[in-house]
Scaffold this motif. Structure first.
Motif, PDB file in Angstrom:
ATOM      1  N   PHE A 121      43.018  39.937  42.678  1.00 29.74           N
ATOM      2  CA  PHE A 121      42.286  40.341  41.463  1.00 29.74           C
ATOM      3  C   PHE A 121      43.243  40.869  40.393  1.00 29.74           C
ATOM      4  CE2 PHE A 121      39.340  40.729  44.984  1.00 29.74           C
ATOM      5  CZ  PHE A 121      38.228  40.071  44.500  1.00 29.74           C
ATOM      6  N   GLU A 122      42.849  40.651  39.146  1.00 28.28           N
ATOM      7  CA  GLU A 122      43.688  41.135  38.047  1.00 28.28           C
ATOM      8  C   GLU A 122      43.554  42.635  37.835  1.00 28.28           C
ATOM      9  OE1 GLU A 122      41.843  38.165  35.647  1.00 28.28           O
ATOM     10  OE2 GLU A 122      43.775  37.423  34.972  1.00 28.28           O
ATOM     11  N   LEU A 123      42.423  43.171  38.248  1.00 28.13           N
ATOM     12  CA  LEU A 123      42.205  44.614  38.072  1.00 28.13           C
ATOM     13  C   LEU A 123      41.671  45.222  39.356  1.00 28.13           C
ATOM     14  CD1 LEU A 123      40.316  45.046  34.702  1.00 28.13           C
ATOM     15  CD2 LEU A 123      42.513  45.989  35.277  1.00 28.13           C
TER      16      LEU A 123
ATOM     17  N   ARG B  55      48.600  40.642  34.444  1.00 31.64           N
ATOM     18  CA  ARG B  55      48.738  39.182  34.408  1.00 31.64           C
ATOM     19  C   ARG B  55      50.202  38.802  34.517  1.00 31.64           C
ATOM     20  NH1 ARG B  55      43.957  37.425  30.217  1.00 31.64           N
ATOM     21  NH2 ARG B  55      42.338  37.430  31.819  1.00 31.64           N
ATOM     22  N   GLU B  56      51.047  39.595  33.894  1.00 27.47           N
ATOM     23  CA  GLU B  56      52.488  39.325  33.993  1.00 27.47           C
ATOM     24  C   GLU B  56      52.946  39.489  35.447  1.00 27.47           C
ATOM     25  OE1 GLU B  56      54.937  41.819  31.524  1.00 27.47           O
ATOM     26  OE2 GLU B  56      56.745  40.933  32.390  1.00 27.47           O
ATOM     27  N   LYS B  57      52.458  40.552  36.092  1.00 27.41           N
ATOM     28  CA  LYS B  57      52.846  40.804  37.486  1.00 27.41           C
ATOM     29  C   LYS B  57      52.360  39.701  38.423  1.00 27.41           C
ATOM     30  CE  LYS B  57      52.992  45.849  37.802  1.00 27.41           C
ATOM     31  NZ  LYS B  57      52.256  46.985  38.370  1.00 27.41           N
TER      32      LYS B  57
ATOM     33  N   ARG C 275      50.792  52.818  42.858  1.00 23.02           N
ATOM     34  CA  ARG C 275      51.029  51.992  41.674  1.00 23.02           C
ATOM     35  C   ARG C 275      50.240  50.681  41.687  1.00 23.02           C
ATOM     36  NH1 ARG C 275      55.224  53.707  38.476  1.00 23.02           N
ATOM     37  NH2 ARG C 275      55.551  51.628  37.646  1.00 23.02           N
ATOM     38  N   ARG C 276      49.551  50.417  42.787  1.00 21.15           N
ATOM     39  CA  ARG C 276      48.722  49.202  42.825  1.00 21.15           C
ATOM     40  C   ARG C 276      47.325  49.449  42.255  1.00 21.15           C
ATOM     41  NH1 ARG C 276      49.444  48.170  49.097  1.00 21.15           N
ATOM     42  NH2 ARG C 276      49.291  50.442  48.954  1.00 21.15           N
TER      43      ARG C 276
ATOM     44  N   LEU D  63      43.811  47.899  49.572  1.00 23.61           N
ATOM     45  CA  LEU D  63      44.766  47.506  48.522  1.00 23.61           C
ATOM     46  C   LEU D  63      45.674  46.375  48.996  1.00 23.61           C
ATOM     47  CD1 LEU D  63      45.803  50.939  46.972  1.00 23.61           C
ATOM     48  CD2 LEU D  63      44.685  49.057  45.794  1.00 23.61           C
ATOM     49  N   ARG D  64      46.127  46.469  50.263  1.00 30.25           N
ATOM     50  CA  ARG D  64      46.981  45.405  50.818  1.00 30.25           C
ATOM     51  C   ARG D  64      46.245  44.064  50.771  1.00 30.25           C
ATOM     52  NH1 ARG D  64      49.158  49.264  54.361  1.00 30.25           N
ATOM     53  NH2 ARG D  64      47.469  49.014  55.859  1.00 30.25           N
TER      54      ARG D  64
END
Lengths: 105, 244
Positions: free
Chosen positions: B87-89, B223-225, B107-108, B80-81
């Motif tokens: 990536f968006e997803l 996308r906002e993040k 939360r990631r 995840l790190r």
């Protein structure tokens, strides 16, 4: 006696080699029986109205209460006559006339 | 307002650009406005950008997705790190209980999916759903196994899915229905996906949300993040400079 409301579905058949109408309906019945059993399939009132292998187009009829069952069965179809295939619903209508009008549009 | 339909799990087998383009064309033909293509972790950003442009030309919005298949919870954290901002997803394939639990609370992670058809290896239970409901993870259901399996294995899968959907609804975990396919002939229209969802007792309205509202919301949030001005949900930098 209660009138049975019917629904007509215009279908697009996506496959490499087209099957004949009997094989197509056999595949639809197979999918229905696999998902809902013979008792469930018997409640659909399924019938073939029109089949055009050149245009890869078919129209089938079902009772309106069984519409969801038929849609799920059509979506679950992956083969017709052991050849990979998919069936997509183009339009649904309560009368054949309206169905033809909408698909022609 | 017209709904945008989304399929967030297209996984081309050999990652050739022609195959990806064929899948995008089929998705557009079937009525999808948004699709997520699965890439390998080491993919170049230029390749993603190229596909995004092709998608725009075809008429489909393309999002990038990575599927993580970690062996342990520590592997998941390390992965995840490395990939989260690329990536968006991010979807996590939950093959063990420790990975499932970690993925649900992190939360990631955007989506949890359970590829196994063995009910003993599907870990989406009440505890998992409770963790997911406090985080942001959605429960993703791939329809590919439903199409390719038959007989007892499909019956068992439907039974597992029925239980998982009930748990998900109880804890308010968003459900996302995806195709998970690599071949065009296994792709289905959004309404056909919703019709298949009736097999595991998902009501029509919820099923339609699962192919439109829920996946679109995940992409919009991410996308906002990932946008450069993002600070926190609802807060973004609109101007930088000495006079601010």
């Amino acid at each position: 006696m209660k009138t049975i409301k019917r629904r007509y579905l215009a279908l697009e058949i996506d496959c490499e080699k087209m099957a004949d109408s009997g094989e197509f309906m056999g595949a639809v019945w197979d999918a229905l029986v696999r998902l809902y059993g013979e008792h469930g399939a018997s409640q659909t009132g399924l019938g073939l109205i029109h089949y055009d292998s050149g245009e890869r187009y078919a129209v089938i009829r079902t009772g309106h209460t069984a519409l969801d069952m038929v849609r799920a069965a059509l979506a679950s179809m992956t083969q017709i006559r052991d050849k990979p295939a998919a069936v997509h619903v183009l339009r649904i209508s309560g009368t054949i006339k309206a169905l033809h009008k909408e698909t022609a549009r | 307002m017209k709904r945008t339909f989304a399929d967030l799990h297209l996984c081309p087998e050999n990652r050739k650009s022609e195959d990806m383009i064929r899948l995008l064309e089929k998705a557009s033909e079937l009525g999808y406005g948004l699709v997520a293509m699965t890439f390998g972790q080491s993919v170049a950003l230029a390749e993603i950008e190229k596909l995004r442009k092709t998608g725009k030309h075809i008429g489909v919005d393309v999002a990038s997705r990575v599927d993580l298949k970690p062996g342990t919870a520590d592997d998941l954290l390390r992965d995840l790190r490395r990939v989260r901002r690329k990536f968006e997803l991010v979807g996590v394939s939950c093959d063990s209980k420790s990975v499932s639990r970690q993925a649900a609370k992190d939360r990631r992670v955007d989506m949890l999916f359970f590829p196994s058809i063995d009910f003993r290896r599907r870990f989406f239970d009440g505890a998992e759903a409770e963790l997911a409901s406090t985080g942001v993870a959605s429960f993703e259901i791939d329809l590919r196994p439903l199409l390719v399996l038959n007989g007892p294995s499909r019956i068992r899968l439907l039974s597992s899915l029925r239980k998982e959907v009930a748990v998900s609804k109880h804890f308010g975990v968003p459900i996302i229905i995806s195709s998970g396919v690599s071949e065009e002939l296994l792709m289905r229209k959004p309404m056909e996906m919703a019709a298949l969802a009736s097999l595991f007792d998902l009501k029509q309205e919820a099923a339609i949300d699962a192919v439109s509202k829920n996946p679109v919301a995940v992409i919009k949030r991410n996308r906002e993040k990932l946008s450069p001005g993002f600070v926190a949900p609802g807060i973004r930098i609109i101007r930088k400079g000495s006079d601010c």
